[in-house]
Design a protein around this motif. Structure first.
Motif, PDB file in Angstrom:
ATOM      1  N   SER A  25      -3.939 -22.430   3.539  1.00  0.00           N
ATOM      2  CA  SER A  25      -2.791 -23.339   3.430  1.00  0.00           C
ATOM      3  C   SER A  25      -1.578 -22.576   2.902  1.00  0.00           C
ATOM      4  N   GLN A  26      -0.429 -23.015   3.330  1.00  0.00           N
ATOM      5  CA  GLN A  26       0.813 -22.365   2.895  1.00  0.00           C
ATOM      6  C   GLN A  26       0.966 -22.427   1.380  1.00  0.00           C
ATOM      7  N   GLN A  27       0.549 -23.529   0.793  1.00  0.00           N
ATOM      8  CA  GLN A  27       0.655 -23.716  -0.652  1.00  0.00           C
ATOM      9  C   GLN A  27      -0.119 -22.636  -1.412  1.00  0.00           C
ATOM     10  N   VAL A  28      -1.349 -22.372  -1.006  1.00  0.00           N
ATOM     11  CA  VAL A  28      -2.164 -21.365  -1.690  1.00  0.00           C
ATOM     12  C   VAL A  28      -1.682 -19.961  -1.330  1.00  0.00           C
ATOM     13  N   LEU A  29      -1.307 -19.735  -0.083  1.00  0.00           N
ATOM     14  CA  LEU A  29      -0.786 -18.418   0.306  1.00  0.00           C
ATOM     15  C   LEU A  29       0.469 -18.066  -0.487  1.00  0.00           C
ATOM     16  N   ASP A  30       1.372 -19.048  -0.658  1.00  0.00           N
ATOM     17  CA  ASP A  30       2.579 -18.818  -1.461  1.00  0.00           C
ATOM     18  C   ASP A  30       2.225 -18.512  -2.919  1.00  0.00           C
ATOM     19  N   ALA A  31       1.241 -19.243  -3.446  1.00  0.00           N
ATOM     20  CA  ALA A  31       0.815 -19.009  -4.829  1.00  0.00           C
ATOM     21  C   ALA A  31       0.208 -17.613  -4.988  1.00  0.00           C
ATOM     22  N   LEU A  32      -0.522 -17.156  -3.989  1.00  0.00           N
ATOM     23  CA  LEU A  32      -1.078 -15.799  -4.028  1.00  0.00           C
ATOM     24  C   LEU A  32       0.033 -14.755  -4.053  1.00  0.00           C
ATOM     25  N   VAL A  33       1.083 -14.989  -3.279  1.00  0.00           N
ATOM     26  CA  VAL A  33       2.223 -14.057  -3.273  1.00  0.00           C
ATOM     27  C   VAL A  33       2.892 -14.055  -4.647  1.00  0.00           C
ATOM     28  N   ARG A  34       3.105 -15.243  -5.210  1.00  0.00           N
ATOM     29  CA  ARG A  34       3.720 -15.335  -6.543  1.00  0.00           C
ATOM     30  C   ARG A  34       2.842 -14.690  -7.606  1.00  0.00           C
ATOM     31  N   ALA A  35       1.532 -14.732  -7.412  1.00  0.00           N
ATOM     32  CA  ALA A  35       0.598 -14.175  -8.393  1.00  0.00           C
ATOM     33  C   ALA A  35       0.611 -12.655  -8.398  1.00  0.00           C
ATOM     34  N   LYS A  36       1.211 -12.056  -7.402  1.00  0.00           N
ATOM     35  CA  LYS A  36       1.400 -10.598  -7.332  1.00  0.00           C
ATOM     36  C   LYS A  36       0.139  -9.801  -7.663  1.00  0.00           C
ATOM     37  N   GLY A  37      -0.940 -10.122  -6.982  1.00  0.00           N
ATOM     38  CA  GLY A  37      -2.130  -9.289  -7.102  1.00  0.00           C
ATOM     39  C   GLY A  37      -3.077  -9.591  -8.242  1.00  0.00           C
ATOM     40  N   VAL A  38      -2.855 -10.655  -9.017  1.00  0.00           N
ATOM     41  CA  VAL A  38      -3.802 -10.952 -10.090  1.00  0.00           C
ATOM     42  C   VAL A  38      -5.144 -11.421  -9.528  1.00  0.00           C
ATOM     43  N   ALA A  39      -5.127 -11.881  -8.285  1.00  0.00           N
ATOM     44  CA  ALA A  39      -6.365 -12.293  -7.605  1.00  0.00           C
ATOM     45  C   ALA A  39      -6.117 -12.240  -6.108  1.00  0.00           C
ATOM     46  N   ASP A  40      -7.196 -12.061  -5.374  1.00  0.00           N
ATOM     47  CA  ASP A  40      -7.071 -12.115  -3.917  1.00  0.00           C
ATOM     48  C   ASP A  40      -7.892 -13.295  -3.406  1.00  0.00           C
ATOM     49  N   ARG A  41      -7.856 -13.486  -2.109  1.00  0.00           N
ATOM     50  CA  ARG A  41      -8.545 -14.622  -1.495  1.00  0.00           C
ATOM     51  C   ARG A  41     -10.044 -14.615  -1.791  1.00  0.00           C
ATOM     52  N   GLU A  42     -10.669 -13.457  -1.720  1.00  0.00           N
ATOM     53  CA  GLU A  42     -12.120 -13.391  -1.945  1.00  0.00           C
ATOM     54  C   GLU A  42     -12.487 -13.716  -3.394  1.00  0.00           C
ATOM     55  N   GLN A  43     -11.650 -13.291  -4.329  1.00  0.00           N
ATOM     56  CA  GLN A  43     -11.908 -13.639  -5.724  1.00  0.00           C
ATOM     57  C   GLN A  43     -11.787 -15.151  -5.934  1.00  0.00           C
ATOM     58  N   LEU A  44     -10.776 -15.743  -5.311  1.00  0.00           N
ATOM     59  CA  LEU A  44     -10.630 -17.195  -5.404  1.00  0.00           C
ATOM     60  C   LEU A  44     -11.815 -17.911  -4.751  1.00  0.00           C
TER      61      LEU A  44
END
Length: 161
Positions: A25-44
């Protein structure tokens, strides 16, 4: 063979589908970008799978409604069979007829006269409501919450230095 509700593999499939949808989802993808590498999709994904029970609890009301709707249809499917098949000879005749009808209609694991529960509009609506609630009130908030926690932890580490 009818069952009272969805099997564990079925609920796992629904959860995985909702998780994939949320991670894309765009919402989670945007949050991942804002998080700047603190977690990736697989960690989530890993965190969500571990918290599956807690996440699915957010859609418990809709899930129970789905089970109720599905059970009602499955119960209705059993009732005509109990009325139609009072004796052995009748059972054999019905079985032959159901098999012939099924063979003519194409491969199907549903005896003639039975309606698959998930093909009934009320059950379909209840299942869709459950899946949407799982996504919107369960998985997406969980993922966004984990990202926010990780960001807060990272900010806390920076200020402590």
């Amino acid at each position: 063979m009818s069952r009272a509700g969805p099997s564990v593999p079925e609920t796992a499939v629904v959860f995985e589908r909702a998780l994939d949808q949320a991670l894309n989802s765009q919402q989670v993808l945007d949050a991942l970008v804002r998080a700047k590498g603190v977690a990736d999709r697989e960690q989530l994904r890993t965190r969500a799978v571990r918290a599956r029970t807690a996440i699915t609890a957010a859609a418990a009301v809709e899930y129970q409604e789905y089970l109720r709707a599905r059970s009602a249809v499955e119960g209705a499917n059993r009732e005509p069979v109990a009325c139609v098949v009072p004796g052995w000879s009748a059972a054999k005749a019905v079985l032959r007829w159901a098999t012939a009808k099924r063979d003519r209609a194409g491969a199907s694991d549903v005896p003639a006269g039975d309606v698959p529960a998930d093909d009934v509009p009320d059950v379909t609506r209840a299942r869709e409501a459950w899946e949407l609630a799982l996504l919107e009130r369960g998985v997406v908030p969980f993922l966004l919450g984990r990202l926010e926690e990780l960001l807060m932890g990272q900010r806390g580490d920076r200020t402590a230095r």
